[in-house]
Design a protein around this motif. Structure first.
Motif, short mmCIF file in Angstrom:
data_model
loop_
_atom_site.label_atom_id
_atom_site.label_comp_id
_atom_site.label_asym_id
_atom_site.label_seq_id
_atom_site.Cartn_x
_atom_site.Cartn_y
_atom_site.Cartn_z
N THR A 117 1.95 98.98 150.42
CA THR A 117 1.00 99.47 151.41
C THR A 117 -0.18 98.51 151.49
OG1 THR A 117 -0.45 101.32 152.01
CG2 THR A 117 -0.13 100.93 149.67
N ASN A 118 -0.79 98.43 152.66
CA ASN A 118 -1.90 97.49 152.86
C ASN A 118 -3.22 97.97 152.26
OD1 ASN A 118 -0.37 95.61 154.30
ND2 ASN A 118 -0.65 96.69 156.24
N ILE A 119 -3.32 99.23 151.93
CA ILE A 119 -4.57 99.77 151.42
C ILE A 119 -4.93 99.11 150.09
CG2 ILE A 119 -3.60 101.67 150.06
CD1 ILE A 119 -6.57 102.09 152.38
N LEU A 120 -6.21 98.83 149.88
CA LEU A 120 -6.66 98.32 148.59
C LEU A 120 -6.68 99.46 147.57
CD1 LEU A 120 -9.63 96.06 149.79
CD2 LEU A 120 -7.27 95.38 149.32
N TRP A 121 -6.37 99.14 146.31
CA TRP A 121 -6.22 100.20 145.31
C TRP A 121 -7.42 101.15 145.24
CZ3 TRP A 121 -2.71 102.84 142.82
CH2 TRP A 121 -3.11 103.64 141.75
N PRO A 122 -8.67 100.68 145.20
CA PRO A 122 -9.79 101.62 145.10
C PRO A 122 -9.94 102.54 146.32
CG PRO A 122 -10.47 99.44 144.40
CD PRO A 122 -9.14 99.29 145.06
#
Length: 300
Positions: free
Chosen positions: A227-232
């Motif tokens: 997924t493109n979302i950043l982990w935080p």
């Protein structure tokens, strides 16, 4: 921030959790590559270490979600051996953050026991400072009897090093073994993940579609989700999308996984896995690992 958050679900989030849980197989074991902490910090004009701190907070939420979904095992890629190549300041900050979080475990014994969380650190901890080795060993010993959720923290880890260490273990402790005793099954028993089933799903954030030397031996039947979302910035919805993707893939993958389980069992019978020599070696290996952990946890 606690290791397991007290996440407060909204009514529609609880509904979504129930729908996904009822909609198909829930993975027993999820591996997370928690990528994007530094990019998140840069996007928010924060120091790099603050990005990693925010990442830990999201891990606490993920553990809460996994517990409530009935997931039994989580493996997280927290610190790669390759990370030692980063700047001295960042490495020291990461190690200090690890010290803080492992000390937190020692203070949260009651809460972790209530949730049934068992901490297991996988990796070459001999590369870590001695005081951090002590904290890690104490955390593992403190939670060793819990069995509701196994949290494997890959720290000072790469898959290539894991396989190398497995071979070195055979050489070091394998007196009495014969060449025909060496098999894939024996090497698997010498990996850090000996007591774990292979991950059903590997979940990586930040848009990178690489495995980055993580659990390379173990993921031949694993569903990969990127997924493109950043982990935080990960949310419950990102998490549930990953579970839903796994459920769709599982329908196609299950016959292959069943074939691999049968093949694995047949290989064990065909090789000398059940010979007295191998069983004695595995018993020696178990004793050796327990003694090392106990010695670390009781050292001053």
């Amino acid at each position: 921030m606690s290791w397991v958050s007290d996440y407060q679900y909204k009514w529609y989030e609880t509904l979504a959790m129930n729908v996904v849980r009822a909609g198909g197989n829930v993975p027993r074991h999820i591996a997370f590559v928690m990528d994007g902490n530094r990019r998140y910090a840069k996007s928010q004009c924060l120091p790099k270490i603050d990005g990693h701190s925010h990442g830990f907070e999201k891990l606490a939420n993920c553990l809460r979600w996994c517990l409530d979904m009935g997931i039994k095992e989580v493996t997280t890629f927290a610190f790669s051996i390759e990370n030692y190549k980063r700047s001295e300041e960042e490495v020291n900050d990461l190690l200090d953050l690890a010290r803080e979080k492992f000390r937190k475990i020692l203070l949260e014994e009651q809460k972790l026991n209530e949730h049934g969380v068992r901490i297991r650190v996988i990796g070459n901890i001999n590369l870590l400072p001695e005081d951090l080795q002590l904290l890690i060993a104490k955390a593992m010993m403190l939670t060793e009897h819990n069995d509701k959720l196994f949290l494997n923290i890959a720290f000072s880890y790469t898959s290539r090093d894991e396989i190398t260490q497995a071979v070195e273990t055979i050489v070091k402790l394998g007196e009495g073994l014969e060449p025909e005793d060496i098999s894939q099954r024996l090497i698997e028993e010498c990996l850090y993940t000996r007591n774990s089933l292979p991950p059903d799903m590997l979940f990586r954030t930040s848009g990178e579609t690489r495995i980055s030397d993580f659990l390379m031996w173990q993921i031949s039947t694993t569903v990969l989700y990127f997924t493109n979302i950043l982990w935080p910035q990960i949310t419950l919805w990102n998490f549930l999308c990953g579970i839903f993707t796994y459920q769709r893939a599982c329908l196609r993958l299950e016959p292959f996984k069943r074939h691999k389980r049968i093949e694995h069992a047949m290989q064990a019978k065909e090789c000398n896995y059940y010979s007295d020599r191998v069983l004695n070696f595995l018993q020696k290996l178990d004793s050796y690992r327990k003694n090392v952990l106990y010695s670390l946890s009781t050292s001053n």
